[in-house]
Design a protein around this motif. Structure first.
Motif, PDB file in Angstrom:
ATOM      1  N   VAL A 165      13.946   6.363  -3.243  1.00  0.00           N
ATOM      2  CA  VAL A 165      13.772   5.604  -4.342  1.00  0.00           C
ATOM      3  C   VAL A 165      13.314   4.649  -4.077  1.00  0.00           C
ATOM      4  O   VAL A 165      13.150   3.977  -2.448  1.00  0.00           O
ATOM      5  N   TYR A 166      11.857   4.305  -4.297  1.00  0.00           N
ATOM      6  CA  TYR A 166      11.354   3.029  -4.526  1.00  0.00           C
ATOM      7  C   TYR A 166      12.426   1.319  -4.758  1.00  0.00           C
ATOM      8  O   TYR A 166      12.658   1.751  -6.102  1.00  0.00           O
ATOM      9  N   TYR A 167      12.287   0.192  -3.638  1.00  0.00           N
ATOM     10  CA  TYR A 167      12.992  -0.715  -4.173  1.00  0.00           C
ATOM     11  C   TYR A 167      11.886  -1.526  -4.204  1.00  0.00           C
ATOM     12  O   TYR A 167      11.906  -1.733  -3.305  1.00  0.00           O
ATOM     13  N   ASN A 223       0.180  -6.058   4.084  1.00  0.00           N
ATOM     14  CA  ASN A 223       0.598  -5.104   5.636  1.00  0.00           C
ATOM     15  C   ASN A 223       1.086  -4.007   4.455  1.00  0.00           C
ATOM     16  O   ASN A 223       1.845  -3.747   3.553  1.00  0.00           O
ATOM     17  N   TYR A 224       0.770  -2.963   5.767  1.00  0.00           N
ATOM     18  CA  TYR A 224       1.552  -1.229   4.752  1.00  0.00           C
ATOM     19  C   TYR A 224       2.080  -0.713   6.193  1.00  0.00           C
ATOM     20  O   TYR A 224       1.409  -0.528   6.866  1.00  0.00           O
ATOM     21  N   SER A 283      10.262 -19.245  -6.848  1.00  0.00           N
ATOM     22  CA  SER A 283       8.711 -19.305  -6.028  1.00  0.00           C
ATOM     23  C   SER A 283       8.996 -19.050  -5.195  1.00  0.00           C
ATOM     24  O   SER A 283       9.406 -19.020  -4.427  1.00  0.00           O
ATOM     25  N   VAL A 284       8.569 -17.716  -5.399  1.00  0.00           N
ATOM     26  CA  VAL A 284       8.099 -16.540  -4.687  1.00  0.00           C
ATOM     27  C   VAL A 284       7.370 -16.847  -3.102  1.00  0.00           C
ATOM     28  O   VAL A 284       6.094 -17.334  -3.401  1.00  0.00           O
ATOM     29  N   VAL A 285       7.856 -16.194  -2.443  1.00  0.00           N
ATOM     30  CA  VAL A 285       7.619 -16.806  -0.939  1.00  0.00           C
ATOM     31  C   VAL A 285       6.754 -15.285  -0.779  1.00  0.00           C
ATOM     32  O   VAL A 285       5.386 -14.294  -0.654  1.00  0.00           O
ATOM     33  N   THR A 286       7.791 -14.096  -0.601  1.00  0.00           N
ATOM     34  CA  THR A 286       7.076 -12.684  -0.413  1.00  0.00           C
ATOM     35  C   THR A 286       7.087 -12.075  -1.588  1.00  0.00           C
ATOM     36  O   THR A 286       8.569 -11.521  -1.805  1.00  0.00           O
ATOM     37  N   MET A 287       6.438 -11.480  -1.761  1.00  0.00           N
ATOM     38  CA  MET A 287       7.183  -9.540  -2.641  1.00  0.00           C
ATOM     39  C   MET A 287       6.750  -8.488  -1.668  1.00  0.00           C
ATOM     40  O   MET A 287       5.742  -8.786  -0.155  1.00  0.00           O
ATOM     41  N   ALA A 288       7.472  -7.348  -1.842  1.00  0.00           N
ATOM     42  CA  ALA A 288       7.591  -6.115  -0.559  1.00  0.00           C
ATOM     43  C   ALA A 288       8.164  -4.977  -2.204  1.00  0.00           C
ATOM     44  O   ALA A 288       8.721  -5.240  -2.267  1.00  0.00           O
ATOM     45  N   TRP A 289       7.813  -4.291  -0.876  1.00  0.00           N
ATOM     46  CA  TRP A 289       8.471  -2.686  -1.693  1.00  0.00           C
ATOM     47  C   TRP A 289       8.451  -1.775  -1.140  1.00  0.00           C
ATOM     48  O   TRP A 289       8.368  -1.799   0.858  1.00  0.00           O
ATOM     49  N   TYR A 290      10.324  -1.253  -0.653  1.00  0.00           N
ATOM     50  CA  TYR A 290      10.471  -1.100   0.590  1.00  0.00           C
ATOM     51  C   TYR A 290      11.168   0.873  -0.490  1.00  0.00           C
ATOM     52  O   TYR A 290      11.271   0.743  -1.730  1.00  0.00           O
ATOM     53  N   GLN A 326      13.100   4.557   0.332  1.00  0.00           N
ATOM     54  CA  GLN A 326      14.669   5.257   0.960  1.00  0.00           C
ATOM     55  C   GLN A 326      14.925   6.549   0.450  1.00  0.00           C
ATOM     56  O   GLN A 326      14.791   6.791  -0.564  1.00  0.00           O
ATOM     57  N   ALA A 327      13.930   6.972   1.307  1.00  0.00           N
ATOM     58  CA  ALA A 327      14.195   9.387   1.374  1.00  0.00           C
ATOM     59  C   ALA A 327      16.124   9.448   1.870  1.00  0.00           C
ATOM     60  O   ALA A 327      16.332   8.745   1.864  1.00  0.00           O
ATOM     61  N   PRO A 328      15.897  10.869   0.966  1.00  0.00           N
ATOM     62  CA  PRO A 328      17.536  11.286   1.671  1.00  0.00           C
ATOM     63  C   PRO A 328      17.797  11.691   2.912  1.00  0.00           C
ATOM     64  O   PRO A 328      17.382  11.909   3.510  1.00  0.00           O
ATOM     65  N   GLY A 329      18.979  10.750   3.363  1.00  0.00           N
ATOM     66  CA  GLY A 329      19.297  11.489   4.314  1.00  0.00           C
ATOM     67  C   GLY A 329      18.755  10.258   5.509  1.00  0.00           C
ATOM     68  O   GLY A 329      19.030  10.135   6.487  1.00  0.00           O
ATOM     69  N   LYS A 330      17.870   9.776   4.950  1.00  0.00           N
ATOM     70  CA  LYS A 330      17.145   8.206   5.883  1.00  0.00           C
ATOM     71  C   LYS A 330      17.278   7.145   5.698  1.00  0.00           C
ATOM     72  O   LYS A 330      17.486   6.232   4.695  1.00  0.00           O
ATOM     73  N   GLN A 331      16.610   5.552   6.691  1.00  0.00           N
ATOM     74  CA  GLN A 331      16.684   4.605   6.064  1.00  0.00           C
ATOM     75  C   GLN A 331      15.850   3.817   5.794  1.00  0.00           C
ATOM     76  O   GLN A 331      14.509   4.591   5.034  1.00  0.00           O
ATOM     77  N   ARG A 332      16.245   2.790   4.560  1.00  0.00           N
ATOM     78  CA  ARG A 332      15.205   2.216   4.014  1.00  0.00           C
ATOM     79  C   ARG A 332      13.887   1.600   4.528  1.00  0.00           C
ATOM     80  O   ARG A 332      14.493   0.736   6.053  1.00  0.00           O
ATOM     81  N   GLU A 333      13.081   1.923   4.339  1.00  0.00           N
ATOM     82  CA  GLU A 333      12.047   1.335   5.029  1.00  0.00           C
ATOM     83  C   GLU A 333      10.829   0.605   4.177  1.00  0.00           C
ATOM     84  O   GLU A 333      10.407   0.872   2.840  1.00  0.00           O
ATOM     85  N   LEU A 334       9.946   0.038   5.045  1.00  0.00           N
ATOM     86  CA  LEU A 334       9.202  -1.029   4.721  1.00  0.00           C
ATOM     87  C   LEU A 334       8.182  -0.830   4.251  1.00  0.00           C
ATOM     88  O   LEU A 334       6.983   0.476   5.552  1.00  0.00           O
TER      89      LEU A 334
END
Length: 118
Positions: A91-93, A57-58, A29-36, A38-46
């Motif tokens: 890289v998109y997750y 939200n974007y 039962s999915v509640v939330t879906m998102a794409w994150y 992470q660029a080279p040398g950076k933290q993963r971001e929403l």
């Protein structure tokens, strides 16, 4: 639950891509879906999020250029990206959060590389 992301690749600045993420496995039962991302040398971001009420939200840098959506019948979520810029290279997750087997679970796709370059 397994998430399979696809659709990444090399695109020129100003171009478009559509990422897909398909869920399979246990009933979920999915509640939330998102794409994150992470660029080279950076933290993963929403990047983009679909809220439980269906709202979206974007992050500011992609507003007006990216669109997140979901197709429940296909167990698939999408990220439509247009007017791509070099700074979108990452890289998109995909991520889905929800209830499986009566417990909350957080599930991630394996990542798909988007390279924006001329």
């Amino acid at each position: 639950v397994q998430l399979q992301a696809s659709g990444g690749g090399l695109v020129q600045p100003g171009g478009s891509l559509r990422l897909s993420c398909t869920a399979s496995g246990s009933a979920f039962s999915v509640v939330t879906m998102a794409w994150y991302r992470q660029a080279p040398g950076k933290q993963r971001e929403l990047v983009a999020l679909i809220l439980p009420d269906g709202g979206t939200n974007y992050t500011d840098s992609v507003k007006g250029r990216f669109t997140i959506s979901g197709d429940n019948a296909k167990n698939t979520m999408y990220l439509r990206m247009s007017s791509l810029k070099s700074e979108d290279t990452a890289v998109y997750y995909c991520y889905q959060g929800g209830v499986v087997g009566g417990k909350w679970g957080n599930f991630w796709g394996q990542g798909t590389l988007v390279t924006v370059s001329s």
